[in-house]
Design a protein around this motif. Structure first.
Motif, short mmCIF file in Angstrom:
data_model
loop_
_atom_site.label_atom_id
_atom_site.label_comp_id
_atom_site.label_asym_id
_atom_site.label_seq_id
_atom_site.Cartn_x
_atom_site.Cartn_y
_atom_site.Cartn_z
N SER A 149 2.51 10.48 -9.52
CA SER A 149 1.79 10.62 -10.79
C SER A 149 0.87 11.84 -10.83
O SER A 149 0.36 12.19 -11.89
CB SER A 149 0.96 9.36 -11.07
OG SER A 149 -0.07 9.21 -10.10
N LEU A 150 0.64 12.46 -9.67
CA LEU A 150 -0.24 13.63 -9.64
C LEU A 150 0.44 14.82 -10.32
O LEU A 150 1.65 15.00 -10.22
CB LEU A 150 -0.58 14.00 -8.18
CG LEU A 150 -1.48 13.02 -7.42
CD1 LEU A 150 -1.61 13.47 -5.96
CD2 LEU A 150 -2.85 12.93 -8.06
N LEU A 162 0.83 -1.21 0.00
CA LEU A 162 0.00 0.00 0.00
C LEU A 162 0.86 1.26 0.00
O LEU A 162 0.54 2.25 -0.67
CB LEU A 162 -0.93 0.00 1.22
CG LEU A 162 -2.11 -0.98 1.18
CD1 LEU A 162 -2.85 -0.97 2.50
CD2 LEU A 162 -3.07 -0.60 0.05
N LYS A 163 1.97 1.21 0.75
CA LYS A 163 2.89 2.35 0.76
C LYS A 163 3.45 2.61 -0.63
O LYS A 163 3.52 3.75 -1.09
CB LYS A 163 4.03 2.09 1.75
CG LYS A 163 3.63 2.21 3.21
CD LYS A 163 4.84 1.98 4.11
CE LYS A 163 4.48 2.11 5.58
NZ LYS A 163 5.66 1.86 6.45
N ASN A 164 3.84 1.53 -1.30
CA ASN A 164 4.40 1.68 -2.65
C ASN A 164 3.36 2.23 -3.62
O ASN A 164 3.66 3.09 -4.45
CB ASN A 164 4.92 0.33 -3.16
CG ASN A 164 6.14 -0.14 -2.39
OD1 ASN A 164 6.89 0.67 -1.85
ND2 ASN A 164 6.35 -1.45 -2.33
N GLN A 165 2.13 1.74 -3.50
CA GLN A 165 1.06 2.24 -4.38
C GLN A 165 0.78 3.71 -4.09
O GLN A 165 0.53 4.50 -5.01
CB GLN A 165 -0.21 1.41 -4.18
CG GLN A 165 -0.08 -0.03 -4.67
CD GLN A 165 -1.31 -0.86 -4.36
OE1 GLN A 165 -2.32 -0.35 -3.88
NE2 GLN A 165 -1.23 -2.15 -4.61
N TYR A 166 0.83 4.08 -2.81
CA TYR A 166 0.60 5.48 -2.44
C TYR A 166 1.69 6.38 -3.02
O TYR A 166 1.41 7.47 -3.55
CB TYR A 166 0.56 5.61 -0.92
CG TYR A 166 0.41 7.03 -0.42
CD1 TYR A 166 -0.82 7.69 -0.49
CD2 TYR A 166 1.49 7.71 0.12
CE1 TYR A 166 -0.96 8.98 -0.03
CE2 TYR A 166 1.36 9.01 0.57
CZ TYR A 166 0.14 9.64 0.50
OH TYR A 166 0.01 10.93 0.94
N LYS A 167 2.95 5.92 -2.94
CA LYS A 167 4.06 6.70 -3.48
C LYS A 167 3.90 6.88 -4.99
O LYS A 167 4.14 7.96 -5.53
CB LYS A 167 5.39 6.01 -3.17
CG LYS A 167 5.78 6.06 -1.70
CD LYS A 167 7.09 5.32 -1.46
CE LYS A 167 7.48 5.34 0.01
NZ LYS A 167 8.72 4.57 0.27
N GLN A 168 3.49 5.79 -5.68
CA GLN A 168 3.30 5.88 -7.12
C GLN A 168 2.17 6.86 -7.46
O GLN A 168 2.26 7.62 -8.42
CB GLN A 168 2.97 4.50 -7.69
CG GLN A 168 4.14 3.52 -7.62
CD GLN A 168 3.76 2.13 -8.10
OE1 GLN A 168 2.63 1.90 -8.52
NE2 GLN A 168 4.70 1.21 -8.02
N LEU A 169 1.11 6.84 -6.64
CA LEU A 169 -0.01 7.75 -6.88
C LEU A 169 0.42 9.20 -6.70
O LEU A 169 0.09 10.07 -7.51
CB LEU A 169 -1.15 7.42 -5.91
CG LEU A 169 -2.38 8.35 -5.97
CD1 LEU A 169 -3.03 8.29 -7.34
CD2 LEU A 169 -3.39 7.97 -4.89
N ILE A 170 1.19 9.46 -5.63
CA ILE A 170 1.63 10.83 -5.35
C ILE A 170 2.52 11.35 -6.48
O ILE A 170 2.38 12.49 -6.94
CB ILE A 170 2.38 10.89 -4.01
CG1 ILE A 170 1.41 10.62 -2.84
CG2 ILE A 170 3.06 12.25 -3.82
CD1 ILE A 170 0.29 11.62 -2.72
#
Length: 227
Positions: A143-144, A133-141
């Protein structure tokens, strides 16, 4: 023939990270992958005879590399697990020997062992999921889109002001032309008995109303929003 290598979990994860140019894959994540495979009876990890500690080898490394690449391609773990037999000769589980039924006195001890194993497995899987989840959150941030800079905001405000002034000026000119085409009794007011002059108050209101009524349509046209 190349000798098969063996690693404990910590060394195994280091070896995996080397393959991916030291990209950080958390030890709990890797451990969670193989726990899931064993839980689904897909692939078995060898153990030491003395301590039953898991020992990983080159086959396990190839499988871990495969899983890491598939995860990078957004594959679900369940889909990866089903696809593994198409790419590897997976390690079967050892044949369990029939053991005599435990003595009644050992039941409570067995229950405690099972409870402890369930708790430990749950914590390890939870840690693995948190890491993902941390990795997915970092990727989301990452990509913004970046917020506009102060200079960009100033430029946007200036452009908006220029467009507004351009539209208002154009509409004001149109309003003045429309005003001149009105009948005299709508444009002029009597001053004394013999003289008439432009009713400036009425003209100002006419121009303001004209601009207000047409501003939004003209703005849409200017911004090319009416296509």
């Amino acid at each position: 023939m190349k000798e098969n290598r063996h690693w404990r979990i910590s060394d195994f994860v280091e070896e995996l990270n080397k393959v991916f140019d030291n990209q950080h894959v958390h030890i709990n994540t890797v451990d969670g992958w193989f726990k899931r495979l064993e839980k689904s009876s897909i692939h078995y990890i060898n153990r030491t005879m003395e301590t039953k500690e898991k020992i990983y080898d080159d086959l396990d490394l190839k499988i871990a590399i495969f899983i890491k690449k598939r995860r990078g391609e957004k594959w679900a773990l369940s889909a990866i697990s089903r696809d593994l037999p198409n790419h590897f000769e997976l390690r079967p589980f050892p044949v369990k020997e029939d053991k005599p039924a435990p003595h009644v006195d050992d039941i409570e001890s067995i229950k405690k062992q099972i409870s402890e194993e369930v708790r430990r497995t749950y914590e390890e899987l939870a840690a693995s999921q948190i890491e993902e989840l941390k990795n997915q959150y970092k990727q989301l941030i990452t990509s913004l889109p970046k917020p506009p800079s102060t200079e960009e905001k100033k430029n946007q405000s200036f452009q908006a002001m220029v467009i507004q002034r351009k539209i208002e000026s154009s509409l004001e000119e149109e309003a003045n032309q429309a005003w001149t085409k009105l009948p005299d009794d709508q444009r002029l007011k009597r001053i004394g008995f013999f003289r008439k002059d432009i009713d400036l108050e009425k003209k100002d209101k006419f121009v303001r109303d004209y601009i207000n009524e047409n501003f939004m349509d003209r703005l849409k046209k200017e911004m090319e929003l009416d296509k």
